[in-house]
Write a protein that holds these residues in place. Structure first.
Motif, mmCIF file in Angstrom:
data_model
loop_
_atom_site.group_PDB
_atom_site.id
_atom_site.type_symbol
_atom_site.label_atom_id
_atom_site.label_comp_id
_atom_site.label_asym_id
_atom_site.label_seq_id
_atom_site.Cartn_x
_atom_site.Cartn_y
_atom_site.Cartn_z
ATOM 1 N N ARG A 328 50.132 54.110 27.826
ATOM 2 C CA ARG A 328 48.784 53.908 27.282
ATOM 3 C C ARG A 328 48.201 52.560 27.695
ATOM 4 N NH1 ARG A 328 46.987 57.223 23.325
ATOM 5 N NH2 ARG A 328 48.238 59.102 23.169
ATOM 6 N N GLY A 331 46.564 52.997 30.742
ATOM 7 C CA GLY A 331 45.309 53.694 30.488
ATOM 8 C C GLY A 331 44.186 52.818 29.972
ATOM 9 N N ARG A 332 44.471 51.558 29.698
ATOM 10 C CA ARG A 332 43.423 50.626 29.294
ATOM 11 C C ARG A 332 42.922 49.782 30.465
ATOM 12 N NH1 ARG A 332 41.628 49.502 24.598
ATOM 13 N NH2 ARG A 332 41.194 47.353 25.209
ATOM 14 N N ASP A 334 40.960 48.421 33.613
ATOM 15 C CA ASP A 334 39.564 48.512 34.072
ATOM 16 C C ASP A 334 38.625 49.012 32.974
ATOM 17 O OD1 ASP A 334 40.430 47.740 36.661
ATOM 18 O OD2 ASP A 334 40.968 49.812 37.103
ATOM 19 N N ARG A 336 39.168 51.006 30.426
ATOM 20 C CA ARG A 336 39.356 52.348 29.877
ATOM 21 C C ARG A 336 39.771 52.279 28.404
ATOM 22 N NH1 ARG A 336 41.401 53.004 35.293
ATOM 23 N NH2 ARG A 336 40.498 54.816 36.361
ATOM 24 N N SER A 337 39.871 53.461 27.790
ATOM 25 C CA SER A 337 40.104 53.533 26.347
ATOM 26 C C SER A 337 41.564 53.562 25.942
ATOM 27 C CB SER A 337 39.431 54.792 25.792
ATOM 28 O OG SER A 337 40.132 55.961 26.224
ATOM 29 N N SER A 339 43.432 56.283 26.238
ATOM 30 C CA SER A 339 43.756 57.654 25.833
ATOM 31 C C SER A 339 44.761 58.256 26.807
ATOM 32 C CB SER A 339 42.493 58.517 25.823
ATOM 33 O OG SER A 339 41.999 58.683 27.154
ATOM 34 N N ALA A 341 44.317 60.925 28.642
ATOM 35 C CA ALA A 341 43.603 61.269 29.875
ATOM 36 C C ALA A 341 43.361 60.031 30.731
ATOM 37 C CB ALA A 341 42.275 61.950 29.547
ATOM 38 N N ASP A 342 42.995 58.911 30.096
ATOM 39 C CA ASP A 342 42.777 57.679 30.848
ATOM 40 C C ASP A 342 44.070 57.173 31.469
ATOM 41 O OD1 ASP A 342 40.080 57.577 30.490
ATOM 42 O OD2 ASP A 342 40.116 56.117 28.853
ATOM 43 N N GLN A 344 46.635 59.011 32.407
ATOM 44 C CA GLN A 344 46.957 59.883 33.533
ATOM 45 C C GLN A 344 46.174 59.478 34.783
ATOM 46 O OE1 GLN A 344 45.782 63.544 31.704
ATOM 47 N NE2 GLN A 344 47.780 63.931 30.749
ATOM 48 N N GLN A 345 44.877 59.257 34.623
ATOM 49 C CA GLN A 345 44.025 58.905 35.746
ATOM 50 C C GLN A 345 44.352 57.521 36.288
ATOM 51 O OE1 GLN A 345 41.902 60.839 37.371
ATOM 52 N NE2 GLN A 345 41.449 59.171 38.831
ATOM 53 N N ALA A 346 44.538 56.554 35.390
ATOM 54 C CA ALA A 346 44.799 55.181 35.822
ATOM 55 C C ALA A 346 46.128 55.068 36.552
ATOM 56 C CB ALA A 346 44.779 54.237 34.620
#
Length: 482
Positions: A328, A331-332, A334, A336-337, A339, A341-342, A344-346
């Motif tokens: 997680r 996932g924060r 740049d 991001r929140s 989450s 989903a974030d 996974q993408q990050a």
């Protein structure tokens, strides 16, 4: 015939008794060792003894206490030079790997790299497979790349009401995503943050103002969205908690793993903090979840161990809870929140920038508990190569945290079958275990003196044949003088 003297008779009886005890000790030790290895072979033996988890379902349970951190003055580990020894003949290596028995072994994807990056062996290395806990290597490299090895996570307390208000001062316990925050300070882990220390600092600050009564809310909004990955079945509840930016003791209600987890980790942490305030002389009442005001007044804070030490613990003990917290944090990046989903993408973006992404790779969680992850062995081995790269010291924890065959972490009870002798004390690798999924990803030094990175992932197999195959095949690579 002369009657034996009493003193000689007593001595003889004592000697006989000692001999019997010694024989029993040897026999029982042998039986104990044999029993341990038989249980390991069936998948029933894990570090620390019996487990409540079904055989072959997960990696060995994460010990509550991780190894003691080296003192700051200790020199960094010295790794073998990647270019020492003669170059390895790929055909000779392939022959050694092919000679390892694959009876009843599932589908195998495997790759071996020379320490300098050259491909020595590749069989299905680009095929996406369920990685189990070797997925933790992806999360580890992602968070180290995002935050840096020296990063520390902060747990803080802020005042949400002005001093002098009619009501008791209201404090907010703010979670900073410290995966190893403790309730009480632990002398075995002196660099880990604790609510005990935080409460003492808060109490000192309040008493200096003449305040002895407060209310305490909690803020765990650092990570957005649900804490439970939707691809995890509910039966995983004894192996991982719903991920939260604020918890203590890994959200383990009985401080053991496998074991029950806190249903509301942030509320449980707040309750523990209120108890620590009481011990420090402050009367406190636990309140509800909230978001601390941006202009809240700081009261006190504690900081975690450095990220590289956290990564070492995560890898050595295959810590699902801590890994999901690190996931997680990625996932924060740049703005991001944080989450799922974030994250996974990050993480995909980080791996792409590092040059280790392969088409078809799929990231679903950070720990590898999801069966919907799809990771080629090539990706796992290339991440190990990043740790071997002297030009990238920020990734060194990828190596120093790997369990050692037959010695520690999740490999402590591995590499005892015939044909694995060469790997004992030499192979360092991250394990991966789910039902019908087994994997090893790490590095070793071959008999020819060459350092190599490897990854072998087996899907659709059985626990005993697959594990023994992985131990033997990595031992075969280690024994290679080819």
């Amino acid at each position: 015939m002369a009657t034996p003297r009493p003193r000689r008779l007593v001595a003889g009886v004592v000697a006989l008794a000692l001999a019997v005890l010694l024989a029993l000790g040897v026999v029982s030790g042998a039986f104990s060792t044999a029993a341990t290895r038989v249980l390991y072979g069936t998948g029933l033996w894990v570090d620390g003894g019996a487990s409540t988890v079904s055989p072959g379902t997960f990696d060995e349970p994460t010990p509550t206490a991780a190894p003691t951190t080296e003192p700051p003055s200790a020199p960094p580990p010295v790794l073998p030079a990647a270019t020492s020894g003669p170059e390895i003949d790929p055909q000779g290596l392939a022959a050694r790997i092919a000679a390892v028995d694959r009876t009843d072994v599932g589908r195998v994807g495997g790759v071996v790299f020379d320490g300098t990056g050259g491909v020595l062996y590749d069989s299905g290395g680009n095929t996406p497979m369920i990685p189990a806990s070797t997925m933790k290597l992806l999360t580890a490299v992602g968070v180290l790349d995002t935050l840096g090895p020296g990063h520390r996570f902060t747990t803080s307390v802020v005042r949400a009401t002005p001093a002098g208000a009619d009501a008791p001062p209201h404090l907010v316990l703010v979670g900073g995503g410290d995966p190893y925050l403790l309730t009480r300070a632990d002398p075995d882990h002196p660099n880990r943050a604790s609510l005990e220390l935080l409460a003492k600092e808060v109490a000192d600050a309040l008493k200096a103002e003449g305040v002895t009564t407060v209310t305490v809310g909690h803020d765990a909004t650092l990570f957005a969205g649900p804490g439970w990955n939707p691809t995890w079945p509910s039966r995983y509840g004894d192996e991982v908690a719903a991920t939260n930016a604020l918890w203590v003791d890994g959200a383990r209600t009985e401080k053991r793993n496998p074991g029950p987890r806190d249903a509301d980790p942030a509320a449980a942490a707040t309750k523990a903090f209120v108890a620590e305030l009481a011990r420090a002389g402050i009367t406190a009442t636990a309140g509800a979840a909230e978001q601390a005001p941006a202009d809240a007044t700081p009261v006190a804070e504690v900081r975690s161990e450095s990220l590289d030490v956290i990564v070492e613990s995560v890898l050595r003990h295959s810590d699902n809870d801590a890994t999901e917290v690190l996931f997680r944090h990625v996932g924060r990046a740049d703005g991001r929140s944080g989450s799922i989903a974030d994250a996974q993408q990050a993480l995909q973006e980080r791996l792409t920038e590092l040059g280790v992404w392969v088409d078809g790779t799929r990231i679903v969680d950070g720990s590898g508990m999801s069966r919907e992850n799809a990771i080629p062995a090539m990706v796992v081995a290339e991440i190990v190569l990043l740790g071997l790269d002297d030009a990238r010291p920020q990734f060194r924890a990828l190596l120093t945290g790997l369990p050692l065959a037959a010695a520690d972490g999740s490999l402590r009870s591995r590499f005892f079958s015939p044909g694995t002798e060469a790997g004992q004390g030499v192979v360092r690798a991250k394990t991966g275990t789910l039902t019908k999924v087994h994997a090893l990803g790490g590095y070793t030094r071959t008999a020819s003196g060459r350092t190599v990175a490897f990854a072998f992932i087996v899907n659709d197999g059985e626990p005993f044949p697959d594990r023994v195959f992985l131990d033997r095949v990595t031992s075969a690579v280690t024994a290679c003088g080819c």
